[in-house]
Design a protein around this motif. Structure first.
Motif, short mmCIF file in Angstrom:
data_model
loop_
_atom_site.label_atom_id
_atom_site.label_comp_id
_atom_site.label_asym_id
_atom_site.label_seq_id
_atom_site.Cartn_x
_atom_site.Cartn_y
_atom_site.Cartn_z
N ASP A 1 0.82 -1.21 0.00
CA ASP A 1 0.00 0.00 0.00
C ASP A 1 0.85 1.26 0.00
N VAL A 2 1.89 1.28 0.83
CA VAL A 2 2.78 2.45 0.90
C VAL A 2 3.51 2.62 -0.42
N SER A 3 3.95 1.54 -1.02
CA SER A 3 4.63 1.62 -2.31
C SER A 3 3.70 2.14 -3.41
N ALA A 4 2.40 1.91 -3.24
CA ALA A 4 1.42 2.38 -4.20
C ALA A 4 1.00 3.83 -3.94
N GLY A 5 1.58 4.46 -2.91
CA GLY A 5 1.31 5.88 -2.65
C GLY A 5 0.30 6.16 -1.57
N GLN A 6 -0.16 5.17 -0.84
CA GLN A 6 -1.15 5.36 0.22
C GLN A 6 -0.46 5.55 1.58
N VAL A 7 0.45 6.49 1.65
CA VAL A 7 1.27 6.67 2.84
C VAL A 7 0.45 7.17 4.02
N LYS A 8 -0.32 8.24 3.84
CA LYS A 8 -1.07 8.83 4.96
C LYS A 8 -2.12 7.87 5.49
N ASP A 9 -2.73 7.09 4.60
CA ASP A 9 -3.76 6.16 5.02
C ASP A 9 -3.19 4.98 5.80
N ARG A 10 -1.92 4.65 5.56
CA ARG A 10 -1.34 3.43 6.12
C ARG A 10 -0.25 3.70 7.15
N ARG A 11 -0.14 4.94 7.66
CA ARG A 11 0.90 5.25 8.65
C ARG A 11 0.63 4.47 9.92
N LYS A 12 1.66 3.83 10.46
CA LYS A 12 1.52 2.97 11.65
C LYS A 12 2.66 3.21 12.61
#
Length: 64
Positions: free
Chosen positions: A45-56
């Motif tokens: 997900d992060v590699s696909a650009g969904q960084v803010k949604d997947r921050r942990k």
């Protein structure tokens, strides 16, 4: 970091500097249970650009 303005008394103030974290490298390991693919899915997900949604927040344990 020491800091002093020109109009301050002759003592220094302490200010925190930038917080830096080094890179981690996951070399090998084993994940068990229902969440076995969570790290893989997060990375995809992060590699696909969904960084803010997947921050942990996380922890890394070393057994040795």
């Amino acid at each position: 970091m020491d800091y002093r303005l020109g109009t301050d008394p002759p003592h220094m103030r302490k200010l925190s500097g930038l917080t830096k974290y080094g890179n981690i490298t996951l070399k090998w390991g084993m994940t068990l249970g229902a969440g076995a693919l969570d790290l893989y899915k997060w990375h995809a997900d992060v590699s696909a650009g969904q960084v803010k949604d997947r921050r942990k927040n996380g922890r890394h344990y070393c057994a040795g």
